[in-house]
Design an enzyme around this catalytic site. Sequence first.
Site, PDB file in Angstrom:
ATOM      1  N   CYS A   1      43.429  12.617  30.468  1.00 29.37           N
ATOM      2  CA  CYS A   1      43.705  11.749  31.656  1.00 29.37           C
ATOM      3  C   CYS A   1      45.115  10.938  31.495  1.00 29.37           C
ATOM      4  O   CYS A   1      45.631  10.970  30.345  1.00 29.37           O
ATOM      5  CB  CYS A   1      42.474  10.602  31.568  1.00 29.37           C
TER       6      CYS A   1
ATOM      7  N   GLY B   1      45.908  15.273  34.437  1.00 26.56           N
ATOM      8  CA  GLY B   1      44.512  15.358  35.102  1.00 26.56           C
ATOM      9  C   GLY B   1      44.687  15.608  36.437  1.00 26.56           C
ATOM     10  O   GLY B   1      45.364  14.680  37.244  1.00 26.56           O
TER      11      GLY B   1
ATOM     12  N   ASN C   1      41.926   6.914  28.748  1.00 26.75           N
ATOM     13  CA  ASN C   1      42.341   8.445  28.299  1.00 26.75           C
ATOM     14  C   ASN C   1      41.787   8.514  26.730  1.00 26.75           C
ATOM     15  O   ASN C   1      42.053   7.532  26.260  1.00 26.75           O
ATOM     16  CB  ASN C   1      43.729   8.311  28.166  1.00 26.75           C
ATOM     17  N   GLY C   2      40.975   9.531  26.724  1.00 22.37           N
ATOM     18  CA  GLY C   2      40.546   9.731  25.429  1.00 22.37           C
ATOM     19  C   GLY C   2      38.961  10.122  25.507  1.00 22.37           C
ATOM     20  O   GLY C   2      38.620  10.422  26.564  1.00 22.37           O
TER      21      GLY C   2
ATOM     22  N   CYS D   1      47.234  12.667  18.214  1.00 20.07           N
ATOM     23  CA  CYS D   1      46.953  13.995  18.607  1.00 20.07           C
ATOM     24  C   CYS D   1      48.047  14.927  18.664  1.00 20.07           C
ATOM     25  O   CYS D   1      49.014  14.850  19.456  1.00 20.07           O
ATOM     26  CB  CYS D   1      46.381  14.099  19.878  1.00 20.07           C
TER      27      CYS D   1
ATOM     28  N   TYR E   1      51.341  20.817  23.707  1.00 18.04           N
ATOM     29  CA  TYR E   1      50.910  21.196  25.026  1.00 18.04           C
ATOM     30  C   TYR E   1      50.801  20.307  26.138  1.00 18.04           C
ATOM     31  O   TYR E   1      51.348  20.259  27.305  1.00 18.04           O
ATOM     32  CB  TYR E   1      49.768  22.058  25.186  1.00 18.04           C
TER      33      TYR E   1
ATOM     34  N   CYS F   1      37.826  19.898  20.270  1.00 16.54           N
ATOM     35  CA  CYS F   1      38.217  18.661  20.023  1.00 16.54           C
ATOM     36  C   CYS F   1      37.171  17.531  20.741  1.00 16.54           C
ATOM     37  O   CYS F   1      36.683  17.739  21.514  1.00 16.54           O
ATOM     38  CB  CYS F   1      39.470  18.298  21.113  1.00 16.54           C
TER      39      CYS F   1
ATOM     40  N   CYS G   1      46.359  13.788  13.929  1.00 20.83           N
ATOM     41  CA  CYS G   1      45.151  14.481  13.964  1.00 20.83           C
ATOM     42  C   CYS G   1      45.283  16.075  14.315  1.00 20.83           C
ATOM     43  O   CYS G   1      45.922  16.407  15.272  1.00 20.83           O
ATOM     44  CB  CYS G   1      44.185  13.918  14.800  1.00 20.83           C
TER      45      CYS G   1
ATOM     46  N   CYS H   1      41.959  20.557  15.586  1.00 21.59           N
ATOM     47  CA  CYS H   1      41.525  21.684  16.674  1.00 21.59           C
ATOM     48  C   CYS H   1      42.081  23.051  15.598  1.00 21.59           C
ATOM     49  O   CYS H   1      41.882  24.095  15.853  1.00 21.59           O
ATOM     50  CB  CYS H   1      42.256  21.686  17.739  1.00 21.59           C
TER      51      CYS H   1
HETATM   52  P1  AMP Z   1      43.620  31.590  26.722  1.00 16.40           P
HETATM   53  O1  AMP Z   1      43.936  32.661  27.555  1.00 16.40           O
HETATM   54  O2  AMP Z   1      42.494  31.219  26.844  1.00 16.40           O
HETATM   55  O3  AMP Z   1      44.387  31.955  25.671  1.00 16.40           O
HETATM   56  O4  AMP Z   1      44.674  30.111  27.222  1.00 16.40           O
HETATM   57  C1  AMP Z   1      45.808  30.056  26.960  1.00 16.40           C
HETATM   58  C2  AMP Z   1      46.623  29.279  27.783  1.00 16.40           C
HETATM   59  O5  AMP Z   1      45.735  28.153  27.996  1.00 16.40           O
HETATM   60  C3  AMP Z   1      47.977  28.944  27.249  1.00 16.40           C
HETATM   61  O6  AMP Z   1      48.937  29.327  28.204  1.00 16.40           O
HETATM   62  C4  AMP Z   1      47.898  27.493  27.056  1.00 16.40           C
HETATM   63  O7  AMP Z   1      49.285  26.923  27.342  1.00 16.40           O
HETATM   64  C5  AMP Z   1      46.752  26.834  27.814  1.00 16.40           C
HETATM   65  N1  AMP Z   1      45.992  25.844  27.290  1.00 16.40           N
HETATM   66  C6  AMP Z   1      45.786  25.579  25.985  1.00 16.40           C
HETATM   67  N2  AMP Z   1      45.168  24.585  25.886  1.00 16.40           N
HETATM   68  C7  AMP Z   1      44.804  24.021  26.960  1.00 16.40           C
HETATM   69  C8  AMP Z   1      44.179  22.847  27.469  1.00 16.40           C
HETATM   70  N3  AMP Z   1      43.657  22.081  26.661  1.00 16.40           N
HETATM   71  N4  AMP Z   1      44.316  22.694  28.728  1.00 16.40           N
HETATM   72  C9  AMP Z   1      44.760  23.568  29.671  1.00 16.40           C
HETATM   73  N5  AMP Z   1      45.645  24.614  29.131  1.00 16.40           N
HETATM   74  C10 AMP Z   1      45.533  24.992  28.167  1.00 16.40           C
END
Ligand code: AMP
Length: 481
Positions: free
Chosen positions: A9, A35, A109-110, A243, A249, A389, A440, A443
Amino acid sequence: MFDKFRDECGVFGIYGHPEAAKLAYLGLYALQHRGQESAGIASADGERVRLVRQMGYVNDIFNEATLAPLSGPIAIGHTRYSTAGESRLSNAQPILIDCVHGQVGICHNGNIVNANEVRDRLVRAGSIFQTNSDTEVVLHLYARSQAGSVEDALVESVTQLTGAFSFALITKDSMIAVRDPHGFRPLALGKLDEAWVVSSETCALDLIGATYVRDVEPGEVLIAGPDGLRSIKPFPKSALSHCIFEHVYFARPDSEVFGQSVNEVRTNLGRVLARETGVDADVVVPIPDSGVCAAIGYSEESKIPLRMGLIRNHYVGRTFIEPAQSIRHFGVKVKLNPVKSILAGKRVVLIDDSLVRGTTSRKIVKMVRASGAAEVHLRISCPPTISPCFYGVDTPRRQELIGATHTLEEIRKYVAADTIGYLSLGGLLSSVKGQGASYCTSCYTGQYPVAFPRDHNGYLQLSLKIDGRRELPEQEPETVG
Ligand code: AMP
């Protein structure tokens, strides 16, 4: 790069500006990436707090008409993608209540790790909950507090919580920011003329022309009110647990998070990735947008040219209906298109920020090969994601995390790459300030800095879901006040 995982968020707050709600609205645009499920703004004019919130994007919800009731020099705003609680309007934020201490609205957020425990206790004592979001427990604690002032009631409430929380709260005449003592989630403090501003990320301060002052400190309660800005530190001192995934990301690369430029960290990740997992190749191609900064670093370090071999369509939006099951990988294709002239005949290093289930990468590798690439080498700018997480990032359960269930060679085979390489944990930690001691990394390590109830909800999320149903968005924005 795709939105199949739920983002966290974004929170925003402003005190002391005649156009507070409009600035909150602008700020939420800059926090939309945190979000996309719902958004809301509450404003106060010294006498009353008013609220508008709705399912959807900031752009879908707010216009002259919906912003009109939000008068006053104080406002808080929120963009949400649920990490605890269902996706429905009553769980959208801000959540606003009226109680013995007056009206109070909250944005969070959290993830409050002991939310279920506190909720059970409160329900047994007679509390009636309106939502199934973890955030509501704060309001119940606050409403039941016998403390003599808003400030004391709030301090009494937030000090009963454990886990990750960056809050922005609003009362009729104040804006209050709170950050958990571990500092899991970011929260920046800024100044715009005489107004105080708080925001999950500094990119929102940039947008409204506010100057970054400092971060709201871990364990700090910051009150902007008629007496000016006051800081209280009611929490016992705790080890920091920022985090690291914010840097990998979540956050926008144009933000400063935990005292460091996200762009700089991500570019570092790419450089270290190139040193750790170098391979002979002709071209470095980012998976946009998440892989771009790391790919730049990788290219710089490896001296292999960077090319935008995959082009993202930015207008696809949230919901996308696959026309027929027989059209395979349409979901990926509508969002990404390969540039054949860059890929054909080339040995390609494909860079993304993370691999979660592996399904997207598998499709992209296939797409790149179909464009004539001679070799595809997948490089990931973080270590394997092996644990869910519990502090506000919605990750799938452990058994769905490919890094937790498969060996490196099995993952390579699954995504059908010629080689695969992840950044090491040491490489990740060396890319942030202070060698990572304050981060942290649960993950990637499965080591959780704040204990959580292990048996809860199949060890997935601290979700307060009642029956797992996701309600359809309601059409009209909810306006209170
Ligand atoms: P996957 O195909 O499941 O391995 O998804 C990998 C993709 O999801 C990568 O391009 C990441 O940038 C994206 N990604 C990783 N973690 C998250 C997250 N928590 N929320 C949204 N996208 C994510």
